[in-house]
Each structure stands twice: as C-alpha cells, then as structure tokens.
Design an enzyme around this catalytic site. Structure first.
Site, PDB file in Angstrom:
ATOM      1  N   GLY A 121      46.276  30.906  43.042  1.00 20.42           N
ATOM      2  CA  GLY A 121      45.803  30.526  44.373  1.00 20.42           C
ATOM      3  C   GLY A 121      44.648  31.382  44.867  1.00 20.42           C
ATOM      4  N   HIS A 122      44.107  31.002  46.022  1.00 20.02           N
ATOM      5  CA  HIS A 122      42.938  31.704  46.569  1.00 20.02           C
ATOM      6  C   HIS A 122      43.249  33.146  46.965  1.00 20.02           C
ATOM      7  CE1 HIS A 122      43.770  29.666  50.761  1.00 20.02           C
ATOM      8  NE2 HIS A 122      44.794  30.328  50.328  1.00 20.02           N
ATOM      9  N   ASN A 123      42.270  34.013  46.750  1.00 17.56           N
ATOM     10  CA  ASN A 123      42.335  35.435  47.137  1.00 17.56           C
ATOM     11  C   ASN A 123      43.229  36.278  46.234  1.00 17.56           C
ATOM     12  OD1 ASN A 123      40.979  34.345  49.342  1.00 17.56           O
ATOM     13  ND2 ASN A 123      42.744  34.497  50.692  1.00 17.56           N
ATOM     14  N   GLN A 142      36.461  27.384  52.356  1.00 18.17           N
ATOM     15  CA  GLN A 142      36.823  28.417  51.392  1.00 18.17           C
ATOM     16  C   GLN A 142      35.530  29.090  50.953  1.00 18.17           C
ATOM     17  OE1 GLN A 142      40.440  28.760  50.371  1.00 18.17           O
ATOM     18  NE2 GLN A 142      40.309  27.817  52.401  1.00 18.17           N
TER      19      GLN A 142
END
Lengths: 338, 338, 338
Positions: free
Chosen positions: C249-251, C208
C-alpha cells in the site's frame, strides 16, 4: 436473454433433442416443444429452459415460469405445474451441455493481424488467430486453430498446442502447453520461481532451470501466476481448472481434474494428486503431498500432508469433524463466560 | 513538495479561499495568508497546509511546523501555537478537496496515437486519449473525454462511458461501463466466470452468458479481476471503490458506495448491499447477502448472511463483540495453563 | 538436464574450480573431476553436482547417484559412498553460485525494436534491449544495459537504473528505480494508492502525491502491485525480494534484505525494518512498525507493532510460543470433550 452484442445463439431445439444430447430423461412435457434459450429460474419464460442445482433456490424453482427445467430426481416433487422436467443425476452438467448447444464457443475467423509481432522463426499452425499487438517470439510454435489474443506475449521457443486460447495481455515463457488449453487475460506463466539463498550480504539467486508443463484441457484464470521449476518442471495435469489470482510455486505438481479456486497459494515443490479441490484463499506450505480427492475448505492453511479423500478446514487445517468440534467448543466456552 | 516531474501544482490560495472551498471553518489564523502546497504533518512548513485525521499522529501534530492544518473540533486543543486551524467534522475529506484544488487530475491532450489499434467500426467520442499500443475492438464505444492508456484492450462491443480512464495493460470484455469510471493498470473485466460441472471424465464448462455492468464513479484497483455473470450480470454499484488484487466472482451484485480493500475475494452470486466495507483479505462465500453498511474486519471469512450494519471479524466470522470475547477467553486459558 | 530450448549451459568445470568459486571445501573427491551440469538429488548422474539443504530430502541424498554434492558439515555422515562432497555452512548458497556459473543470466543483444514505442524525449542508455510493443513515455530514462520486455509500459518521467529488467506487460509510473532491479511480468508500480475520504454522498479522492522509490537489487514478482505514496514516497529497500501477487500500500517503507512471500498484503504507511520475513498470505494492518529481522508465519494477521527479531504466527498474530501453546490447548480441550 444473453446480450446479443456479446453472444450468438443457435436453436431453437426440441425438448427431445435437448434431453438426448444432454444426457437427461424427459419425465414430463411435450417432446416436440421447441426451446429457444436457456435462462435463470427467476427470469426464464415458457420457451426457455433452466436448471435447479442448489437447494437454496428451491423456492425460486417452485415459483419459476420456465417452460422446462433440468432437475435431480429428488427435486421433481417441488416442480410447479406444467413445467417440463428433464431429470438427471447431475442437472448442472446437463444444463452445461444444453447451454453449450445454444451458445457454442466461437473463435473468430483465422487471421494474423498485421499489427501482431510474429518472429519469422516462429511456427504458426493452420487456422490460427493472432490479434493486434500480440507478440510471438523466436522459435515459438502455435498449434492449429489456436487463438492468441491482443497484447499477449508468447516467449522464445514456447510450444502452444492445438485449439488453445491465450488471453489478452497474458505472458508465457519456458513452457510447453498441450491442446485445448485456455489461459485467461493477464495470466503469467514460466517466470522464475522465488528461489534464492538468504544472505545478509545480499540474497543469492538460484537460477530456475525447469519449465512449466501444462497438459490438455487445462483452464487457468485471470492474473494467475505459475512459476517455472527450479530444476524439475512445474506441472499442471490434464483437465485441471484454476481460477483467478492463484499462485503456483516452482516445482509444484498438480494432478488431473483438480479444482483450485481463486486466490489460493500453493508453495514450491508441493504435490497435489488427482481431483484435489482447494477452495478460495487456501494456502498450502511447500514440500507437501495432498492426497487424491482431498477437499480443503476456504481460507484453510495446510502445513502437513493430507491423506487421500480427506476433508480439512481451518488454519492450521484439521479434519473437518475435528474442526467443527473445535468451533462448537469455543462457542460453548464463550456462552459460559458471559 | 510533490516531485515536479510527476505532479503539476496550482495555487497559491488564501486560507479564506481554501476554507470556503473545502467546507472547513477557519478558526484561527489570518484569512489572507497564502498557502502554497499541501504536506504531511512532519514535513510541511509555514506556507503549507496539512491535516490530522488519525489519533496516532497527535504527537506529530503537536510538533508540526505546518502553517495551517485541517483538524476535527475535539483535536483543536492539541494544536501548536501559531498554526492556522481549519476545523471540520471530516478533516480528511476537507484535506482531500484541498489537495484536489492544488493538484487537479489532468488528462493529456486529446489524441489517438497512430500506434493504437482502433477498429474502424469502433466509435470514439470527442476529446478522447488513446495511447500507444491500446486496442479498441470492433463495435466498441468510447465516451467523450475518456482515456485509454497504453496496451489496454477494449473488447468487441464493449461500451465505455464519458470521462473514464482505463489503465495501461487492462483488459475489458462483455462489459458496459458508466461515466467517470477508473480502471487501474492490469484490471481484468468480463472474462468467463469459474463455472463448470465437476465430472471425473472432465469438468464440463458452463457457458457464461452474462455481462459486467459497472455504474458511474467506480474505481477498480490494479490487477483486480471481475468475472462476467453466468446468466445474470455481475454488477458494481455507483461510487464503489475496489482496491488492488481483488476477486469478484460471477453474478455478484455490489451496491453503491461500498469499499473493498485489497486481496478480498467475493464468491459467485453473493450480494453486497450499499455501503458495505470489506477490509483486506476478507473472503466471502457464494450465494450470501451482506446487509447495508456491514463492516467486516481484515482476513475474516464469511460463510453466512450478515445483517445490515453489523461488524464482524474472524474466520469463520462472528459479530465483533463475540469475537473479542473469544480472543480474550483464549488468552486467559493460555495464561492459566502456563 | 535443463531444456536446451530455454537454457544455455557453460562448462564443464572441475571440482576444484567449483569449490573455489562457490565458497565450499572439497572434502572428498578428485579435485580434477569435471562436472558438466547441476541437477536434483534424484536425477543427477556421475558428471553432475547437486545439493542437500532440506532435512526432508536426506533419504534422497543417501540414494543419490550425483557425482558431487554441496552439503552442510552435519550431513556429511549420510553421504553415499563415492560421492564427492563440497562442504559449506550454507550449501544452498554454494549451489546457487554454482548454478549461476553453469547458467549465467543472459540478456539478448542490445536492440530497440522498430515495433517498440519510444517517445523522442525519452533517454535510452547504451546497450539496452527494448522489445516489441514496449512503450517508453515522454521524459523517461532507461539506464545502460537495461531490458524492457514486450508490451511493458514505462510512464512519463520514470527513471530506470542500469542493468534492470522490466518484465513483459509490466507497467510503471511515478517511480524511481535503482540498478539491477528486476520486475517480473505484470507488475504494477506507481498507480494511485487507495486513498479517499469516505462519504455517503460519494467518496472523495485524496490525490496521491508521492512516488515509488525502488532501491538497487530488488526483485518484484509477477502481478505484484505497489502503490505510490499519498505524500511521502513508498520505498522498497535494497536487496529486498518480493514474490508474486503481493500488495504493497501507499507510504509503506520496506527496509533492506526483506523477504515477502506470495499473496502478502501490507497496508498503507506501515514500516518494515531490515531483514523482515513475511511468509505467504500474511496480512499487515496500516501504520505499524515491524522490527528488524522479525519473522511472520504464513497466513498470519498483524494488527500491532512487532518487536525486532520476534517470530509471530496466527490471526491475530501472537509470539510463536504463545501461539503454539494456544493450539496445543485447543487440541487438549477437544479431546476431553469427545
């Protein structure tokens, strides 16, 4: 049975002693038989005692090798031959008392770690345990016999009662805590509630001027969050049990003996009367009143007041019979359209 | 591409090298071309490599300036002219291996901080990192090469395997952890399960006498809570990945290779067989068995056992075809009644 | 009113002063009357000021003994005799400003605790507070006037802006934080997103490689988790408020001025445009776009993009009118079948 690295067992105790101290009646079995441990139905042996509480485990009961078992009157007929039976209307409670007898909760010896950070103006009662890295800020009071675990943070002027246990990494501010209260690791108590006036130019914070009041014998699960009141206090009534990862909003009043299962969210200013049960992942809107003894099924969403004693289910929630009718109707309609 | 304050990049690597080490076939492009970095489709340049995994990003693929790309065979036809293609049936896995090649996980140099609190009776393996404020209590064992981050707390007699990483502020008690396990910050492992006999005179605690057993290569997301067993252990099987803010109740057995997405709750004594996938916010009732490879859609509520391999959705959950039929029927009925 | 152990009050202030500084018009009452405190409608006395914002509290307003009250124009007619009225179209915002006047947020005196662990290579601005047990790792920068509470951990090379407050036990890595940002206790920022290629032989981690970017004046509630991006950054826009126990969450890209209530989960790569409101326990699937000003009701599940300005409800979510029609229809069908 229990791993001796983590648990210290007392005993053995005779069946007579166990029956007397756990509120059960020894219906079959030798009252002088010595029991050495508690154990699950499928693992317990001749010198252990088990319990049957859930009908799902009736076959395990039938096949069990446990020397003795707590059991409800109506289940006695399914017992295997030779098992001593300790009959109780509430066999799970009898088992709980028995397990406490073998494995009483033990606090470490009193000690304030030299690696704890206790402000000189804080008051620490007799017989307390303050572990490495714990922080007790100015003006805080810790009652006799309480245990503050590693890296917990007790904020300025907070009061913790007697025989409490504040879990590792928990944080507490703006709070008054009664006696025999247990906060699990990572609990967050007393931070600002989610209060602000929405404004496109920038939401405007509403100072949160209340506290959290936690009455005696409350248990609050790991990583659960309880915000302090906006003006009135947020209150958790005596003997209420709250599971992990629960959210309690500002100004909420929770009565006595409630049970709030994991991942429930209760929005601001809602009132739960005594003995309310909220199952896992229930959501409760703000400014509602949930009546005494109401029971709400898992994942339900409450948008209206709930009368005392009512069972509800669904999102939005309905009285349980109505909900079941809805589900049955949907299933019929689907079958028709196949 | 990645911020050099936080990430250290290796390379460059040739396309031939990347294809070989990531299990992809170089279908077009110069095998000696040097790649300097990975990057997203819409940001990567001529010396970078990207991937196409989700059909939603096909247009971004067509317009991409990336010099090379991992791609599934059936997507090759959409590639822009001049892009080197590394074809794989699992392009996301190939990309993962490639990104690991450029950015291998790096632990800090071995060091026990003088500001950590390690009990003299604890055993610390070779090459460990114990950061400031971390606490390792009496009798605990930390395996070779493991990293205990700042302010984490490893409880009495807990065993942590080799090459584990325990995140900042995490707490672990009553637990046996395998090798290469990663706990993210704020994880809570091993606290008492939510076990008590309900009683109006005061709920009676049931001592929680089991442990948590975490097998090798498990990842557990931030602020997730896993309670220890009531008698049997709570078990997390090898290679299972658990996301943030998940609740795992006491006695739960989770198999190998499961995927449990954020905010899921699994109630006590439930069994997940191997390779089960629970999407976000799913709730699972207690004492259920979820069969191998079952896949449950987000926000579903499971109240019954699920057969192996089945996909379910809804609350209460239905097999996915039945659920879709229900949704379609409701939509038709609404349109009729307009 | 507010407990003086926890809150310090300024004042008194005249009604004229309060009206002018809070954007309200003094419609009745003596402009020289001195107000000593704020208070709830049912508790405030003659020298206190309250507010009426929720129609549910109209009867409490009628019966209130408060000397003065912020009120919307259309509610003036329900005021009790003798109450000074400060009229505003947004009485809750006016009250917020007034409460801030009496109880301005106060940071402790600047101080770096000798029991904090600040790496020599970190940069600490002027006037900072670094509490006991806080950790500031190598290369981190803390802006002027910021407050790092006890046992918080600021990771390597993280940047924190000016006048921020990082709550007790919070952890931050791979992150750039603007000015006047507030993280509540136990917040987890910047850990790896939930990224891996599923593989029966062992899921393969996707490094990540992004960061978390938090813009100015963001508030993030207790135990909330925000994962860093997989490649692009995760971004929280200026002035957004996030409640407790939320998962981002990511992004994910969150716009300006959004409001995200407790226990919401937003899956990876989703975009929330400005001023989106997600009520409690909402779940949002990945890779979606939620339009500017959309409002989503509690417990809803979003599986598709939402147009700007739209209100939706249900799981799966529908435009609110359609949802209401569905609920009404179900109720009719049940009644028919009784």
């Amino acid at each position: 049975m229990a791993d001796q690295s983590f648990f210290t067992r007392l005993g053995p105790f005779s069946l007579a002693d166990i029956a007397a101290s756990c509120g059960a009646e020894l219906q079959s079995g030798n009252s002088a038989h010595m029991v050495h441990d508690v154990g699950a139905l499928d693992q317990a042996g001749a010198d252990q005692i088990s319990f049957l509480d859930n009908i799902k485990y009736r076959d395990a009961f039938r096949a069990s090798k446990a020397g003795a078992c707590f059991v409800a009157p109506q289940m006695v007929e399914f017992a295997p031959a030779g098992m001593a039976l300790l009959v109780s209307k509430n066999p799970y409670k009898a088992y709980a008392l028995c397990a406490q007898k073998f494995y009483p909760e033990a606090y470490p010896a009193a000690r304030i770690s030299p690696h704890a950070h206790v402000d000189p103006s804080a008051t620490i009662g007799a017989g307390c345990v303050i572990d490495d890295g714990a922080v007790v800020q100015a003006g805080a009071t810790i009652g006799d016999g309480s245990w503050i675990e590693s890296n917990a943070v007790i904020g300025r002027n907070v009061t913790v009662g007697q025989k409490c246990r504040i879990g590792a990494g928990a944080t507490v501010t703006h709070c008054v805590i009664g006696n025999a209260v247990r906060l699990y690791p990572g609990v967050r108590i007393g931070q600002d509630g989610f209060g602000f006036a929405i404004d496109p130019a920038g939401h405007v914070k509403v100072p949160q001027l209340g506290r959290v009041v936690i009455e005696d014998r409350v248990e609050i699960g790991a990583n659960t969050c309880i915000d302090r009141g906006a003006g009135p206090d947020t209150v958790i009534g005596a003997g209420t049990w709250i599971d992990n990862l629960v959210q309690i909003g500002h100004n909420v009043k929770i009565g006595r003996g409630c049970v709030i299962v994991s991942q429930v969210g209760v929005s601001g200013s809602t009132v739960l009367e005594d003995y309310v049960v909220l199952a896992g992942q229930v959501g409760v809107a703000g400014h509602l009143r949930i009546g005494r003894g109401a029971r709400i099924a898992a994942q339900s969403g409450l948008m209206r007041d709930v009368p005392a004693g009512e069972e509800q289910m669904g999102s939005p929630a309905l009285p349980i019979k109505q909900y079941m009718r809805q589900i049955a109707m949907l299933n019929r309609l689907i079958k028709k359209q196949k």
